[in-house]
Design a protein around this motif. Sequence first.
Motif, PDB file in Angstrom:
ATOM      1  N   GLU A 150      38.290  45.132  33.615  1.00 35.03           N
ATOM      2  CA  GLU A 150      37.912  43.718  33.597  1.00 35.03           C
ATOM      3  C   GLU A 150      36.398  43.564  33.749  1.00 35.03           C
ATOM      4  O   GLU A 150      35.759  42.751  33.067  1.00 35.03           O
ATOM      5  N   LYS A 151      35.790  44.356  34.633  1.00 33.84           N
ATOM      6  CA  LYS A 151      34.337  44.277  34.829  1.00 33.84           C
ATOM      7  C   LYS A 151      33.610  44.700  33.567  1.00 33.84           C
ATOM      8  O   LYS A 151      32.661  44.055  33.130  1.00 33.84           O
ATOM      9  N   GLN A 153      34.796  44.570  30.494  1.00 35.71           N
ATOM     10  CA  GLN A 153      34.992  43.527  29.480  1.00 35.71           C
ATOM     11  C   GLN A 153      34.105  42.319  29.778  1.00 35.71           C
ATOM     12  O   GLN A 153      33.504  41.743  28.862  1.00 35.71           O
ATOM     13  N   ASN A 154      34.022  41.935  31.044  1.00 39.19           N
ATOM     14  CA  ASN A 154      33.176  40.791  31.418  1.00 39.19           C
ATOM     15  C   ASN A 154      31.694  41.101  31.136  1.00 39.19           C
ATOM     16  O   ASN A 154      30.955  40.233  30.666  1.00 39.19           O
TER      17      ASN A 154
END
Length: 174
Positions: A150-151, A153-154
């Motif tokens: 998630e990090k 992708q963010n």
Amino acid sequence: LASSRGEQEKVVSDLKAKIEAMEAEVASAKQDAEAAQSRMEAIASEMKTYQADAAAAQNNYERELALHANARTELRSAREEYEGEIRLRQTAESQLETTRTEFEGEKKIWEESKSRLEESFKETEKRLEEVRNQNNLLHSQMEALTATVEKYQNDKIAAVPEEGAESGAAESAE
């Protein structure tokens, strides 16, 4: 992960089935021990009856001997009765000893079985705890991996607008 989770569930299910089977064996062994104890008590009660009969026979013998010291026929009858009671007593004692030996053998087998079952149960609990620990570790690794993805992708999403703004600024400067 689904395959691993399925395998873990199967292992847990197998372990639970083994635990249930072992508990059933322990319950059966306890019932066997209780039945053996009941048989022992019944034989002990029968032994007391035989002892009482033997004591009564002894009393009868002494009374007959005192009352009929000169009567050989009655003395012979009392003697035969007495000897018969002694044989019954010996038979009862022999049966009691045999039963006691059988009981001790069954008790030893039961204790060994109980010990094996308890060891197996402890081993099963240990394995279950290991599987739980592995499961917890996998969950924490999955959470860390999810957070990392998630990090990433963010960070990627955040970087895309910055690149677009930089290229737009460069074009307007030309």
